[in-house]
Design an enzyme around this catalytic site. Sequence first.
Site, PDB file in Angstrom:
ATOM      1  N   GLY A 101     -17.586 117.023  55.767  1.00 31.00           N
ATOM      2  CA  GLY A 101     -18.367 116.974  57.274  1.00 31.00           C
ATOM      3  C   GLY A 101     -17.622 117.555  58.444  1.00 31.00           C
ATOM      4  O   GLY A 101     -17.901 117.783  59.270  1.00 31.00           O
TER       5      GLY A 101
ATOM      6  N   CYS B 203     -32.967 108.033  54.895  1.00 33.18           N
ATOM      7  CA  CYS B 203     -34.110 107.853  55.156  1.00 33.18           C
ATOM      8  C   CYS B 203     -35.051 108.439  54.215  1.00 33.18           C
ATOM      9  O   CYS B 203     -36.421 108.633  54.310  1.00 33.18           O
ATOM     10  CB  CYS B 203     -34.543 108.088  56.588  1.00 33.18           C
ATOM     11  SG  CYS B 203     -33.852 107.167  57.570  1.00 33.18           S
TER      12      CYS B 203
END
Length: 632
Positions: A228, A279
């Site tokens: 990342g 989520c």
Amino acid sequence: MSNAFETILKSKMSEQSYRKIEALNNPKVMEFIGSFAEHCDPASIYVCGDSEEDKQYVRDQALSQGEEHPMALSKQTIHWDGYGDQARDKVNTKFMVYKENLERMKSLNSVEYEEGLAEIMDISKGIMNGKDVVVLFFSEGPTESPFTIPCIQMTDSWYVAHSEQILYRTAYNHFLKMPESEKDHFYRFIHSAGEVDERKCTVNLDKRRIYMDTQNNIVYSMNDQYAGNSIGLKKHSMRLAINESGKNGWLCEHMFVMAAVNEEKNRKTYFCGAYPSACGKTSTAMIPGEQIVGDDIAYFRNINGEFRAVNVEFGMFGIIKDVNAKDDPLIFENLMKDQEVIFSNILKGPDGKPYWLGMGVEPPDEGFNHSGEWKKGNKDAKGNEIDIAHGNARYTMRLDYLANIDKDGFEAKDGVMVQGVLYGGRDSDTTVPVEESPDWKDGILLKAATLESETTSATLGAEGVRKPSPMANLDFVSYPLGEYTMNNIKFGENVDNTPKIFSNNYFMRGKDGNFITSKLAKRVWLHWAEGRVHGDYEACETPTGKIPLYQDLKDLFKKYLDEDFAEDTYTYLFTFRCSKWIEKIERTKTFYVKMDANTPKEIFEYWDATIARIQTAKEKYGDLIEPGKYQG
Ligand code: OXD
Ligand code: MN
């Protein structure tokens, strides 16, 4: 082509490598590679084309240079990032901004351009000294398509190069064919892991910097390895694309692309979806029985009036925690096969096999992991017990290994036509499992901009804190949030076939604090949305949109899960909670004010009008409005 960098490049490249860049006949490519060859001073530079031999060379180097290690299965490898380099470094990821733009960019983590450039050039001076470097050509999106963004990566990490070869489409041939008029337009990424220790992990984490120049489409990433932070094509390129799309009327979103498959009606309906970390994003894209196109980043373009999307990537860099045979059978099965996978920051057991958190398999008591040689009970420098693997450990794998890949959508140069957009947050007490927005603008302002979540182990810092997450894209929005929100509204309103927007919330808890429906209920919410796109179901109104009727959900639960869905569960789940919703919109307003992000007045007026409407509803129907009671 004679050029200012010929001597230095020839001194560091084989004849074959030099010929490869010379053939591109592109002075900007030459300048990029040449100037960093001079500045970072690597021992050698290898130029990668699109061939299988080049790909194999990169894989071999990742192993022989010690950045990756073999596993029991011959095609799998493992890589470890340094103990303090296990997630995105938000503090040291900054936009380099020209003086005249500093005021506009003040809500983003920015550094004045000259100051940032001086710092990053100082940090990167000679940083590749003695190292073998590789230059690779990729495309964001399919090559030679209306979506294509060509990119060049120069890195001294063969793990980074190997990861990108799995995650993106190589594009040396695309660069070869570029017309003169386009030769200037590509993204440039320069990366160095910096000094490494005996485990080949970055040493100087205090000098970790990711500096982004959106004005010139170049990103500098120094002293890091976690993908990342290091991989140019992923989140760095995303920020450049968000900036570019904002100026040119398209969108780059932190979204999956998938097809909901309705066998009975013989139709496929494309959805995109944005969910903050943890989520339910990947698990929605991977719902059993549906098809996946991509799991992380989408570009949207208006093509002949149609809302079309591509998955920017070719592979997935997925969170491995909790991937197991029961919850994620399709991914799990692929991680157990002898095919190309890079595991990162998990345990390599004494048997050479991979072990991670939530794998559903008894792990060994020792092995190698992100902390080095590991034994159960080992503590880190702060006295914390070290788990078998990091919570943000990952797998890097091609998407087309998956049995549920939507091959047509995955390869389509013009992308797929999107008919539904999903925004899913994590919220235990406010939003219903699925709700349709009255129209696109309502969707952006009430479903997308109000998204909230809890922090997870995907970023450095505390876990479990509730926080705003507009469009699930906050970390990557590279110009003021208010302007970006307006561009989202405009894009959807300008196409002929504006998709429907739906919200999702898989995390509503019952009075006892437990989740109410099983993980598989996602499929039901998706198929209700799919049916709504095609006009199959009636809906009832709420102050913020339209929700399902009980009977339709009962039928869908039976059809897809063979479950009986009780009416009182429906009533509890789909009750409209007035005060909670007002609080949610107030929090969103406060956040947009705090961001001081050029948010147009009309957006705040819209939220105020919505709060007033909910307030009126509360006075008329009470704080908790059961489904079917609200009549506007
Ligand atoms: C990712 C992220 O890894 O969003 O995709 O952090
Ligand atoms: Mn992501």
